[in-house]
Design a protein around this motif. Structure first.
Motif, PDB file in Angstrom:
ATOM      1  N   UNK A   4      32.255  67.131  57.144  1.00 29.00           N
ATOM      2  CA  UNK A   4      31.149  65.865  55.827  1.00 29.00           C
ATOM      3  C   UNK A   4      31.052  66.668  54.650  1.00 29.00           C
ATOM      4  N   UNK A   5      31.003  65.798  53.250  1.00 31.93           N
ATOM      5  CA  UNK A   5      30.444  66.899  52.485  1.00 31.93           C
ATOM      6  C   UNK A   5      28.705  66.504  51.758  1.00 31.93           C
ATOM      7  N   UNK A   6      27.871  65.909  52.069  1.00 33.35           N
ATOM      8  CA  UNK A   6      26.912  65.729  51.841  1.00 33.35           C
ATOM      9  C   UNK A   6      25.968  66.754  53.382  1.00 33.35           C
ATOM     10  N   UNK A   7      24.699  66.000  53.379  1.00 38.84           N
ATOM     11  CA  UNK A   7      24.057  66.612  54.316  1.00 38.84           C
ATOM     12  C   UNK A   7      23.185  65.793  55.147  1.00 38.84           C
ATOM     13  N   UNK A   8      23.104  65.610  56.281  1.00 36.72           N
ATOM     14  CA  UNK A   8      22.296  64.841  57.547  1.00 36.72           C
ATOM     15  C   UNK A   8      21.440  65.658  57.960  1.00 36.72           C
ATOM     16  N   UNK A   9      20.054  64.654  57.324  1.00 31.08           N
ATOM     17  CA  UNK A   9      18.657  65.098  57.431  1.00 31.08           C
ATOM     18  C   UNK A   9      18.881  63.794  58.985  1.00 31.08           C
ATOM     19  N   UNK A  10      17.627  64.299  59.475  1.00 34.30           N
ATOM     20  CA  UNK A  10      17.246  63.189  60.071  1.00 34.30           C
ATOM     21  C   UNK A  10      15.481  63.640  60.587  1.00 34.30           C
ATOM     22  N   UNK A  11      14.830  62.163  61.130  1.00 36.77           N
ATOM     23  CA  UNK A  11      13.401  62.713  61.386  1.00 36.77           C
ATOM     24  C   UNK A  11      12.701  62.033  62.509  1.00 36.77           C
ATOM     25  N   UNK A  12      12.303  62.365  63.768  1.00 35.45           N
ATOM     26  CA  UNK A  12      12.386  61.962  64.990  1.00 35.45           C
ATOM     27  C   UNK A  12      10.527  62.099  65.158  1.00 35.45           C
ATOM     28  N   UNK A  13       9.909  62.121  66.293  1.00 37.61           N
ATOM     29  CA  UNK A  13       8.844  61.889  66.481  1.00 37.61           C
ATOM     30  C   UNK A  13       7.913  61.041  67.368  1.00 37.61           C
ATOM     31  N   UNK A  33      15.701  67.456  43.755  1.00 37.50           N
ATOM     32  CA  UNK A  33      16.543  68.902  43.918  1.00 37.50           C
ATOM     33  C   UNK A  33      17.994  68.456  43.135  1.00 37.50           C
ATOM     34  N   UNK A  34      17.932  66.960  42.784  1.00 38.01           N
ATOM     35  CA  UNK A  34      19.085  66.348  42.892  1.00 38.01           C
ATOM     36  C   UNK A  34      20.096  66.139  43.417  1.00 38.01           C
ATOM     37  N   UNK A  35      19.826  65.552  44.416  1.00 42.18           N
ATOM     38  CA  UNK A  35      20.792  65.064  45.596  1.00 42.18           C
ATOM     39  C   UNK A  35      20.563  62.976  45.678  1.00 42.18           C
ATOM     40  N   UNK A  36      22.171  63.059  46.019  1.00 46.37           N
ATOM     41  CA  UNK A  36      22.055  61.491  46.069  1.00 46.37           C
ATOM     42  C   UNK A  36      21.708  61.267  47.745  1.00 46.37           C
ATOM     43  N   UNK A  37      20.911  60.176  48.209  1.00 44.85           N
ATOM     44  CA  UNK A  37      20.043  60.069  49.291  1.00 44.85           C
ATOM     45  C   UNK A  37      20.847  58.574  49.716  1.00 44.85           C
ATOM     46  N   UNK A  82      30.551  54.472  61.648  1.00 43.90           N
ATOM     47  CA  UNK A  82      31.534  54.149  60.962  1.00 43.90           C
ATOM     48  C   UNK A  82      31.454  53.330  59.863  1.00 43.90           C
ATOM     49  N   UNK A  83      30.829  52.464  59.748  1.00 40.28           N
ATOM     50  CA  UNK A  83      30.185  51.883  58.273  1.00 40.28           C
ATOM     51  C   UNK A  83      29.220  52.598  57.436  1.00 40.28           C
ATOM     52  N   UNK A  84      28.239  53.106  57.886  1.00 38.95           N
ATOM     53  CA  UNK A  84      27.471  53.555  57.225  1.00 38.95           C
ATOM     54  C   UNK A  84      27.735  55.121  57.107  1.00 38.95           C
ATOM     55  N   UNK A  85      26.850  55.859  57.961  1.00 41.43           N
ATOM     56  CA  UNK A  85      26.815  57.616  58.226  1.00 41.43           C
ATOM     57  C   UNK A  85      28.216  58.674  57.465  1.00 41.43           C
ATOM     58  N   UNK A  86      29.640  58.358  58.321  1.00 42.71           N
ATOM     59  CA  UNK A  86      30.145  59.168  57.488  1.00 42.71           C
ATOM     60  C   UNK A  86      30.602  58.956  56.185  1.00 42.71           C
ATOM     61  N   UNK A  87      30.918  57.640  55.372  1.00 40.74           N
ATOM     62  CA  UNK A  87      31.040  57.636  54.875  1.00 40.74           C
ATOM     63  C   UNK A  87      30.547  57.710  53.528  1.00 40.74           C
ATOM     64  N   UNK A  92      29.987  62.855  49.677  1.00 41.56           N
ATOM     65  CA  UNK A  92      29.071  63.982  48.768  1.00 41.56           C
ATOM     66  C   UNK A  92      27.728  63.322  49.466  1.00 41.56           C
ATOM     67  N   UNK A  93      27.315  61.625  49.697  1.00 44.97           N
ATOM     68  CA  UNK A  93      25.966  61.281  49.701  1.00 44.97           C
ATOM     69  C   UNK A  93      25.179  62.534  50.775  1.00 44.97           C
ATOM     70  N   UNK A  94      23.869  63.238  50.523  1.00 44.00           N
ATOM     71  CA  UNK A  94      22.563  62.823  51.353  1.00 44.00           C
ATOM     72  C   UNK A  94      22.116  61.829  52.183  1.00 44.00           C
ATOM     73  N   UNK A  95      22.099  61.976  53.682  1.00 52.29           N
ATOM     74  CA  UNK A  95      21.858  60.659  54.433  1.00 52.29           C
ATOM     75  C   UNK A  95      20.480  61.284  55.380  1.00 52.29           C
ATOM     76  N   UNK A  96      19.932  60.323  55.210  1.00 51.52           N
ATOM     77  CA  UNK A  96      18.722  60.731  55.513  1.00 51.52           C
ATOM     78  C   UNK A  96      18.210  59.742  56.649  1.00 51.52           C
ATOM     79  N   UNK A  97      17.713  59.979  58.117  1.00 50.47           N
ATOM     80  CA  UNK A  97      17.944  58.845  59.376  1.00 50.47           C
ATOM     81  C   UNK A  97      16.511  58.616  60.228  1.00 50.47           C
ATOM     82  N   UNK A  98      15.701  57.729  60.402  1.00 51.88           N
ATOM     83  CA  UNK A  98      14.954  57.823  60.693  1.00 51.88           C
ATOM     84  C   UNK A  98      15.405  57.794  62.189  1.00 51.88           C
TER      85      UNK A  98
END
Ligand code: Z5A
Length: 213
Positions: A4-13, A33-37, A82-87, A92-98
Protein backbone atom coordinates in the motif's frame (compact mmCIF):
# COMPACT_ATOMS: atom_id res chain seq x y z
CA UNK A 1 -1.40 -8.47 -1.95
CA UNK A 2 0.26 -5.35 -3.41
CA UNK A 3 2.06 -3.01 -1.01
CA UNK A 4 0.00 0.00 0.00
CA UNK A 5 0.89 3.68 -0.39
CA UNK A 6 -1.81 5.16 1.86
CA UNK A 7 -2.50 4.09 5.43
CA UNK A 8 -5.36 1.90 6.59
CA UNK A 9 -7.07 3.06 9.79
CA UNK A 10 -10.00 1.25 11.37
CA UNK A 11 -12.37 2.16 14.18
CA UNK A 12 -13.92 -0.59 16.30
CA UNK A 13 -16.09 -0.94 19.37
CA UNK A 14 -19.16 -2.59 20.82
CA UNK A 15 -22.73 -1.38 20.56
CA UNK A 16 -23.22 2.33 21.16
CA UNK A 17 -19.49 2.90 21.68
CA UNK A 18 -19.67 6.07 19.59
CA UNK A 19 -18.05 5.06 16.30
CA UNK A 20 -20.50 7.09 14.21
CA UNK A 21 -20.14 10.04 16.57
CA UNK A 22 -16.35 10.07 16.18
CA UNK A 23 -15.53 8.94 12.64
CA UNK A 24 -16.02 12.37 11.06
CA UNK A 25 -13.76 13.79 13.76
CA UNK A 26 -11.01 11.28 12.91
CA UNK A 27 -11.41 12.11 9.22
CA UNK A 28 -11.13 15.85 9.95
CA UNK A 29 -7.89 15.32 11.90
CA UNK A 30 -6.35 13.36 9.03
CA UNK A 31 -7.48 15.88 6.43
CA UNK A 32 -6.13 18.74 8.52
CA UNK A 33 -2.77 16.96 8.31
CA UNK A 34 -3.04 17.03 4.49
CA UNK A 35 -4.10 13.42 3.94
CA UNK A 36 -6.59 12.47 1.27
CA UNK A 37 -9.10 10.25 3.10
CA UNK A 38 -11.61 7.69 1.89
CA UNK A 39 -14.24 6.88 4.51
CA UNK A 40 -15.98 3.53 4.26
CA UNK A 41 -17.61 0.85 6.42
CA UNK A 42 -18.06 -2.87 7.02
CA UNK A 43 -20.04 -4.86 6.40
CA UNK A 44 -20.70 -2.84 3.26
CA UNK A 45 -18.71 -0.23 1.41
CA UNK A 46 -19.62 -1.45 -2.11
CA UNK A 47 -23.02 -2.05 -3.77
CA UNK A 48 -22.62 -5.83 -3.33
CA UNK A 49 -21.29 -5.38 0.20
CA UNK A 50 -24.23 -3.17 1.14
CA UNK A 51 -26.62 -5.88 -0.13
CA UNK A 52 -24.80 -8.42 2.04
CA UNK A 53 -25.07 -5.96 4.95
CA UNK A 54 -28.86 -5.96 4.56
CA UNK A 55 -28.85 -9.78 4.76
CA UNK A 56 -26.64 -9.67 7.87
CA UNK A 57 -28.31 -6.89 9.84
CA UNK A 58 -31.94 -7.30 8.76
CA UNK A 59 -34.41 -9.57 10.49
CA UNK A 60 -35.28 -11.76 7.50
CA UNK A 61 -32.74 -14.46 8.41
CA UNK A 62 -32.90 -14.59 12.20
CA UNK A 63 -31.74 -18.21 12.45
CA UNK A 64 -28.61 -17.70 10.32
CA UNK A 65 -25.85 -20.24 11.06
CA UNK A 66 -22.75 -18.76 12.66
CA UNK A 67 -20.56 -20.00 9.80
CA UNK A 68 -22.87 -18.39 7.22
CA UNK A 69 -22.61 -15.12 9.10
CA UNK A 70 -18.81 -15.31 9.14
CA UNK A 71 -18.57 -16.22 5.45
CA UNK A 72 -20.91 -13.39 4.47
CA UNK A 73 -18.74 -10.94 6.43
CA UNK A 74 -15.69 -12.13 4.50
CA UNK A 75 -17.54 -12.20 1.15
CA UNK A 76 -18.43 -8.54 1.65
CA UNK A 77 -14.83 -7.87 2.76
CA UNK A 78 -13.31 -9.53 -0.34
CA UNK A 79 -15.40 -7.28 -2.56
CA UNK A 80 -14.64 -4.23 -0.44
CA UNK A 81 -10.91 -4.83 -0.52
CA UNK A 82 -10.62 -5.44 -4.21
CA UNK A 83 -13.03 -2.78 -5.45
CA UNK A 84 -12.38 0.00 -2.98
CA UNK A 85 -9.81 -0.33 -0.21
CA UNK A 86 -6.78 -1.63 -2.14
CA UNK A 87 -7.16 0.71 -5.13
CA UNK A 88 -7.39 3.65 -2.73
CA UNK A 89 -4.35 2.60 -0.68
CA UNK A 90 -2.33 1.97 -3.82
CA UNK A 91 -3.11 5.49 -5.06
CA UNK A 92 -1.83 6.95 -1.79
CA UNK A 93 -5.26 7.67 -0.26
CA UNK A 94 -5.70 6.98 3.44
CA UNK A 95 -8.62 4.66 4.15
CA UNK A 96 -10.72 5.16 7.28
CA UNK A 97 -12.98 2.18 7.85
CA UNK A 98 -15.86 1.78 10.32
CA UNK A 99 -15.10 -1.81 11.50
CA UNK A 100 -12.97 -4.46 9.79
CA UNK A 101 -11.67 -7.96 10.57
CA UNK A 102 -11.21 -7.31 14.30
CA UNK A 103 -15.03 -7.25 14.37
CA UNK A 104 -15.09 -10.78 12.93
CA UNK A 105 -12.75 -11.98 15.69
CA UNK A 106 -14.81 -10.16 18.34
CA UNK A 107 -18.38 -10.97 17.15
CA UNK A 108 -18.10 -14.26 15.25
CA UNK A 109 -15.08 -15.43 17.26
CA UNK A 110 -15.44 -14.36 20.89
CA UNK A 111 -19.20 -13.77 20.63
CA UNK A 112 -20.37 -16.79 18.61
CA UNK A 113 -17.52 -19.13 19.50
CA UNK A 114 -15.88 -19.73 16.11
CA UNK A 115 -12.20 -20.49 16.69
CA UNK A 116 -9.46 -17.95 15.99
CA UNK A 117 -7.74 -20.42 13.70
CA UNK A 118 -10.76 -20.71 11.41
CA UNK A 119 -11.17 -16.96 11.18
CA UNK A 120 -7.44 -16.59 10.52
CA UNK A 121 -7.74 -18.92 7.51
CA UNK A 122 -10.31 -16.58 5.95
CA UNK A 123 -8.34 -13.49 6.95
CA UNK A 124 -5.21 -14.80 5.24
CA UNK A 125 -7.13 -15.99 2.19
CA UNK A 126 -9.09 -12.78 1.63
CA UNK A 127 -6.53 -10.21 2.77
CA UNK A 128 -3.14 -11.78 2.13
CA UNK A 129 -0.82 -9.77 4.37
CA UNK A 130 -2.98 -6.63 4.46
CA UNK A 131 -3.79 -5.55 8.04
CA UNK A 132 -4.87 -2.18 9.42
CA UNK A 133 -1.96 0.15 10.25
CA UNK A 134 -3.83 1.67 13.18
CA UNK A 135 -7.03 0.70 14.98
CA UNK A 136 -8.92 2.84 17.47
CA UNK A 137 -10.90 0.63 19.85
CA UNK A 138 -13.69 2.62 21.50
CA UNK A 139 -14.22 0.74 24.75
CA UNK A 140 -16.93 1.19 27.34
CA UNK A 141 -19.00 -1.01 29.69
CA UNK A 142 -21.59 -3.03 27.77
CA UNK A 143 -24.44 -1.63 29.86
CA UNK A 144 -23.52 1.97 29.00
CA UNK A 145 -23.17 1.17 25.30
CA UNK A 146 -26.52 -0.61 25.11
CA UNK A 147 -28.20 2.23 26.95
CA UNK A 148 -26.76 4.73 24.45
CA UNK A 149 -27.65 2.56 21.45
CA UNK A 150 -31.16 1.98 22.81
CA UNK A 151 -31.83 5.71 22.87
CA UNK A 152 -31.19 5.85 19.16
CA UNK A 153 -32.88 3.53 16.67
CA UNK A 154 -34.68 0.20 16.20
CA UNK A 155 -32.29 -2.69 17.04
CA UNK A 156 -30.67 -4.62 14.17
CA UNK A 157 -30.15 -8.41 14.22
CA UNK A 158 -26.96 -8.10 16.31
CA UNK A 159 -28.39 -5.59 18.75
CA UNK A 160 -31.04 -8.15 19.76
CA UNK A 161 -28.39 -10.45 21.25
CA UNK A 162 -28.21 -11.05 25.02
CA UNK A 163 -25.95 -9.18 27.45
CA UNK A 164 -23.64 -12.20 27.75
CA UNK A 165 -22.92 -12.04 24.00
CA UNK A 166 -21.89 -8.38 24.19
CA UNK A 167 -19.68 -9.04 27.21
CA UNK A 168 -17.83 -11.72 25.24
CA UNK A 169 -17.51 -9.33 22.27
CA UNK A 170 -16.02 -6.63 24.51
CA UNK A 171 -13.55 -9.09 26.00
CA UNK A 172 -12.70 -10.32 22.50
CA UNK A 173 -11.78 -6.77 21.47
CA UNK A 174 -9.76 -6.19 24.65
CA UNK A 175 -7.84 -9.43 24.04
CA UNK A 176 -6.94 -8.27 20.51
CA UNK A 177 -5.76 -4.92 21.92
CA UNK A 178 -3.66 -6.69 24.54
CA UNK A 179 -2.01 -8.87 21.92
CA UNK A 180 -1.34 -6.00 19.46
CA UNK A 181 -0.82 -2.88 21.58
CA UNK A 182 1.12 -1.03 18.88
CA UNK A 183 -1.66 -1.30 16.32
CA UNK A 184 -4.76 -1.23 18.54
CA UNK A 185 -5.12 1.84 20.73
CA UNK A 186 -7.84 1.71 23.36
CA UNK A 187 -9.97 4.84 23.74
CA UNK A 188 -12.07 5.11 26.90
CA UNK A 189 -15.46 5.86 25.33
CA UNK A 190 -17.31 6.32 28.66
CA UNK A 191 -16.82 10.05 29.30
CA UNK A 192 -18.39 12.99 27.48
CA UNK A 193 -17.73 13.31 23.75
CA UNK A 194 -15.16 16.13 24.16
CA UNK A 195 -13.05 13.94 26.45
CA UNK A 196 -13.32 10.97 24.08
CA UNK A 197 -12.22 13.18 21.20
CA UNK A 198 -9.28 14.55 23.19
CA UNK A 199 -7.99 10.97 23.53
CA UNK A 200 -8.61 10.29 19.82
CA UNK A 201 -6.79 13.45 18.85
CA UNK A 202 -3.80 12.45 20.97
CA UNK A 203 -3.59 9.00 19.34
CA UNK A 204 -3.96 10.34 15.80
CA UNK A 205 -1.37 13.10 16.31
CA UNK A 206 0.97 10.54 17.83
CA UNK A 207 0.44 8.24 14.83
CA UNK A 208 0.94 11.04 12.32
CA UNK A 209 4.16 12.06 14.04
CA UNK A 210 5.52 8.54 13.98
CA UNK A 211 4.22 7.54 10.54
CA UNK A 212 6.37 8.27 7.53
CA UNK A 213 3.27 8.68 5.35
N1 Z5A B 1 -20.11 -7.13 12.47
C1 Z5A B 1 -19.71 -8.43 12.73
O1 Z5A B 1 -20.37 -9.14 13.47
N2 Z5A B 1 -18.58 -8.91 12.14
C2 Z5A B 1 -17.84 -8.17 11.28
O2 Z5A B 1 -16.83 -8.66 10.76
C3 Z5A B 1 -18.25 -6.82 11.03
C4 Z5A B 1 -19.39 -6.34 11.64
C5 Z5A B 1 -17.45 -5.96 10.11
C6 Z5A B 1 -22.55 -3.56 12.10
O3 Z5A B 1 -23.15 -2.59 12.76
C7 Z5A B 1 -22.78 -4.85 12.86
O4 Z5A B 1 -22.06 -5.85 12.17
C8 Z5A B 1 -22.19 -4.75 14.24
C9 Z5A B 1 -21.10 -5.81 14.29
C10 Z5A B 1 -21.35 -6.65 13.10
N3 Z5A B 1 -23.10 -5.12 15.24
N4 Z5A B 1 -24.04 -4.50 15.60
N5 Z5A B 1 -24.97 -3.98 15.95
P1 Z5A B 1 -22.61 -1.12 12.79
O5 Z5A B 1 -21.16 -1.04 13.07
O6 Z5A B 1 -23.07 -0.43 11.58
O7 Z5A B 1 -23.52 -0.64 13.98
P2 Z5A B 1 -23.19 -0.53 15.50
O8 Z5A B 1 -22.11 -1.32 16.06
O9 Z5A B 1 -24.46 -0.72 16.21
O10 Z5A B 1 -22.62 0.90 15.50
P3 Z5A B 1 -23.47 2.14 15.45
O11 Z5A B 1 -24.89 1.76 15.34
O12 Z5A B 1 -23.00 2.97 14.34
O13 Z5A B 1 -23.13 2.70 16.92
P4 Z5A B 1 -21.88 3.56 17.28
O14 Z5A B 1 -21.41 4.21 16.05
O15 Z5A B 1 -20.86 2.82 18.02
O16 Z5A B 1 -22.46 4.62 18.27
P5 Z5A B 1 -23.05 6.09 17.90
O17 Z5A B 1 -24.23 5.98 16.99
O18 Z5A B 1 -21.98 7.04 17.57
O19 Z5A B 1 -23.52 6.47 19.38
C11 Z5A B 1 -24.63 5.82 19.98
C12 Z5A B 1 -25.43 6.87 20.79
O20 Z5A B 1 -24.60 7.31 21.87
C13 Z5A B 1 -25.80 8.11 19.99
O21 Z5A B 1 -27.06 8.54 20.41
C14 Z5A B 1 -24.73 9.11 20.38
O22 Z5A B 1 -25.19 10.43 20.33
C15 Z5A B 1 -24.44 8.70 21.81
N6 Z5A B 1 -23.05 8.96 22.22
C16 Z5A B 1 -21.92 8.73 21.50
N7 Z5A B 1 -20.83 9.08 22.21
C17 Z5A B 1 -21.28 9.53 23.41
C18 Z5A B 1 -20.63 10.04 24.58
N8 Z5A B 1 -19.30 10.13 24.67
N9 Z5A B 1 -21.40 10.38 25.61
C19 Z5A B 1 -22.74 10.28 25.56
N10 Z5A B 1 -23.44 9.83 24.48
C20 Z5A B 1 -22.70 9.45 23.41
Amino acid sequence: MKQQGGRFITVEGGEGAGKSSNLAFVQSLLEAAGKKVLFTREPGGTPLGESIRELLLGHKHTGMADETELLLMFAARAEHLRRKILPALESGTWVLCDRFTDASYAYQGAGRGITRDRIAILENYVQGDLRPDLTLLLDLPVETGLERAGNRSAPDRFEKEAMDFFKKVRQGYLDIAASEPDRVRIIDASPALEQVQAQISHVIQDYLASSDG
